[in-house]
Design a protein around this motif. Structure first.
Motif, PDB file in Angstrom:
ATOM      1  N   LYS A  58       8.773  -1.200  -9.796  1.00 19.85           N
ATOM      2  CA  LYS A  58       7.687  -0.244  -9.541  1.00 19.85           C
ATOM      3  C   LYS A  58       6.714  -0.064 -10.705  1.00 19.85           C
ATOM      4  CE  LYS A  58      10.187   2.166  -5.948  1.00 19.85           C
ATOM      5  NZ  LYS A  58      10.507   3.398  -5.298  1.00 19.85           N
ATOM      6  N   GLN A  59       6.740  -0.986 -11.654  1.00 14.84           N
ATOM      7  CA  GLN A  59       5.796  -0.949 -12.774  1.00 14.84           C
ATOM      8  C   GLN A  59       4.887  -2.170 -12.680  1.00 14.84           C
ATOM      9  OE1 GLN A  59       5.587   1.627 -15.034  1.00 14.84           O
ATOM     10  NE2 GLN A  59       7.117   2.537 -13.696  1.00 14.84           N
ATOM     11  N   PRO A  60       3.555  -1.982 -12.746  1.00 15.63           N
ATOM     12  CA  PRO A  60       2.669  -3.145 -12.715  1.00 15.63           C
ATOM     13  C   PRO A  60       2.834  -3.958 -13.997  1.00 15.63           C
ATOM     14  CG  PRO A  60       1.427  -1.135 -13.168  1.00 15.63           C
ATOM     15  CD  PRO A  60       2.846  -0.712 -12.890  1.00 15.63           C
ATOM     16  N   VAL A  61       3.017  -5.271 -13.841  1.00 15.35           N
ATOM     17  CA  VAL A  61       3.208  -6.125 -15.016  1.00 15.35           C
ATOM     18  C   VAL A  61       2.151  -7.216 -15.131  1.00 15.35           C
ATOM     19  CG1 VAL A  61       5.673  -5.680 -15.240  1.00 15.35           C
ATOM     20  CG2 VAL A  61       4.899  -7.565 -13.809  1.00 15.35           C
ATOM     21  N   ASP A  62       1.416  -7.485 -14.051  1.00 14.24           N
ATOM     22  CA  ASP A  62       0.361  -8.499 -14.092  1.00 14.24           C
ATOM     23  C   ASP A  62      -0.522  -8.304 -12.870  1.00 14.24           C
ATOM     24  OD1 ASP A  62      -1.136 -10.672 -14.960  1.00 14.24           O
ATOM     25  OD2 ASP A  62       0.490 -12.140 -14.773  1.00 14.24           O
ATOM     26  N   VAL A  63      -1.692  -8.891 -12.902  1.00 14.53           N
ATOM     27  CA  VAL A  63      -2.600  -8.825 -11.768  1.00 14.53           C
ATOM     28  C   VAL A  63      -3.405 -10.118 -11.720  1.00 14.53           C
ATOM     29  CG1 VAL A  63      -4.467  -7.676 -13.038  1.00 14.53           C
ATOM     30  CG2 VAL A  63      -4.316  -7.419 -10.567  1.00 14.53           C
ATOM     31  N   VAL A  64      -3.699 -10.544 -10.507  1.00 15.72           N
ATOM     32  CA  VAL A  64      -4.553 -11.701 -10.299  1.00 15.72           C
ATOM     33  C   VAL A  64      -5.744 -11.224  -9.477  1.00 15.72           C
ATOM     34  CG1 VAL A  64      -4.711 -13.973  -9.209  1.00 15.72           C
ATOM     35  CG2 VAL A  64      -2.633 -13.312 -10.440  1.00 15.72           C
ATOM     36  N   PHE A  65      -6.940 -11.449 -10.009  1.00 12.49           N
ATOM     37  CA  PHE A  65      -8.170 -11.043  -9.324  1.00 12.49           C
ATOM     38  C   PHE A  65      -9.305 -11.891  -9.869  1.00 12.49           C
ATOM     39  CE2 PHE A  65      -8.288  -8.727 -13.173  1.00 12.49           C
ATOM     40  CZ  PHE A  65      -9.531  -8.160 -13.381  1.00 12.49           C
ATOM     41  N   PHE A  66     -10.544 -11.611  -9.485  1.00 14.06           N
ATOM     42  CA  PHE A  66     -11.654 -12.497  -9.816  1.00 14.06           C
ATOM     43  C   PHE A  66     -11.926 -12.641 -11.313  1.00 14.06           C
ATOM     44  CE2 PHE A  66     -13.747  -8.407  -9.341  1.00 14.06           C
ATOM     45  CZ  PHE A  66     -14.725  -8.404 -10.329  1.00 14.06           C
ATOM     46  N   HIS A 106      12.233 -11.032 -12.421  1.00 14.46           N
ATOM     47  CA  HIS A 106      12.027  -9.590 -12.590  1.00 14.46           C
ATOM     48  C   HIS A 106      10.881  -9.053 -11.727  1.00 14.46           C
ATOM     49  CE1 HIS A 106       8.997 -11.119 -15.408  1.00 14.46           C
ATOM     50  NE2 HIS A 106       8.448  -9.911 -15.391  1.00 14.46           N
ATOM     51  N   ILE A 107      10.012  -9.944 -11.206  1.00 15.88           N
ATOM     52  CA  ILE A 107       8.942  -9.514 -10.301  1.00 15.88           C
ATOM     53  C   ILE A 107       9.564  -9.324  -8.914  1.00 15.88           C
ATOM     54  CG2 ILE A 107       6.739 -10.102  -9.220  1.00 15.88           C
ATOM     55  CD1 ILE A 107       6.504  -9.687 -12.231  1.00 15.88           C
ATOM     56  N   ASP A 108       9.534  -8.087  -8.401  1.00 15.96           N
ATOM     57  CA  ASP A 108      10.178  -7.834  -7.118  1.00 15.96           C
ATOM     58  C   ASP A 108       9.205  -7.525  -5.983  1.00 15.96           C
ATOM     59  OD1 ASP A 108       9.484  -5.315  -8.028  1.00 15.96           O
ATOM     60  OD2 ASP A 108      11.523  -4.550  -8.108  1.00 15.96           O
ATOM     61  N   GLN A 109       7.921  -7.281  -6.314  1.00 16.19           N
ATOM     62  CA  GLN A 109       6.923  -7.004  -5.277  1.00 16.19           C
ATOM     63  C   GLN A 109       5.557  -7.501  -5.727  1.00 16.19           C
ATOM     64  OE1 GLN A 109       7.151  -3.178  -3.069  1.00 16.19           O
ATOM     65  NE2 GLN A 109       8.517  -2.534  -4.722  1.00 16.19           N
TER      66      GLN A 109
END
Length: 192
Positions: A58-66, A106-109
């Motif tokens: 439930k903690q944001p660890v990365d993001v993919v966007f433009f 460790h990435i679950d969602q």
């Protein structure tokens, strides 16, 4: 065979033969809705942006966007920004590729969002959809169609989450407001 999903519906990403999907594409498509004007109907360009936010416990660890096209570990990749939509005439205007076999344990969602960077509402959008494709053979697995516009600037489309040894996709369809994925974090956290 494609599953047409409804809000809140979940499907397993296990293959019919018992194996697991290894690579999927989350495609996003949309068109600008025609507006009536003094001289007839016309459309205005709509810049929607697809993002994938990766969570660990439930903690944001990365993001993919433009502006960050590849996740730090390389398992998630955005194909590039489309500033107008409708180019694919029913195809994907933006896509995010996920190599499920490479997503760190460790990435679950992974939550997929779409937002109007220019602030136009979904009342100005038509034929918006989110679809999941088996990237190894191009077969569409699931589609979630955004029915009806609204006075909001973003949508939490779907999430892919670990389920036992495999993955499950859940259609979210939650309206939200925000021009970027950062603006959407308060709306994302309750769906994790």
């Amino acid at each position: 065979m494609t599953v047409n999903m409804t809000k809140g519906q979940a499907i397993s990403l296990q293959k019919d033969d018992g194996g697991s999907l290894t690579a999927v594409r989350m495609g996003l498509g949309w068109q600008a809705a025609p507006r009536r004007g003094l001289f007839g109907s016309r459309t205005r360009e709509i810049d929607l942006d697809a993002s994938a936010v990766l969570f660990a416990d439930k903690q944001p660890v990365d993001v993919v966007f433009f502006r960050h096209l590849v996740s730090d570990d390389g398992s998630v990749r955005h194909t590039g920004d489309n500033l107008v939509g409708g180019v694919g005439q029913g195809g994907d205007d933006e896509a995010i590729l996920v190599d499920l076999s490479r997503v760190p344990v460790h990435i679950d969602q992974i939550v997929f969002t779409v937002n109007s960077f220019t602030g136009q509402t979904f009342q100005e959008v038509q034929n918006a959809f989110c679809r999941l494709v088996d990237e190894t053979n191009g077969q569409e697995l699931a589609r979630y169609t955004l029915a009806g516009g609204g006075a909001y600037t973003a949508q939490l489309m779907a999430k892919v989450h670990r389920s036992g040894t495999g993955w499950t996709m859940t259609a979210l369809g939650n309206p939200a407001n925000g021009r970027t994925f950062q603006d959407l974090m308060p709306a994302i956290l309750p769906v994790l």
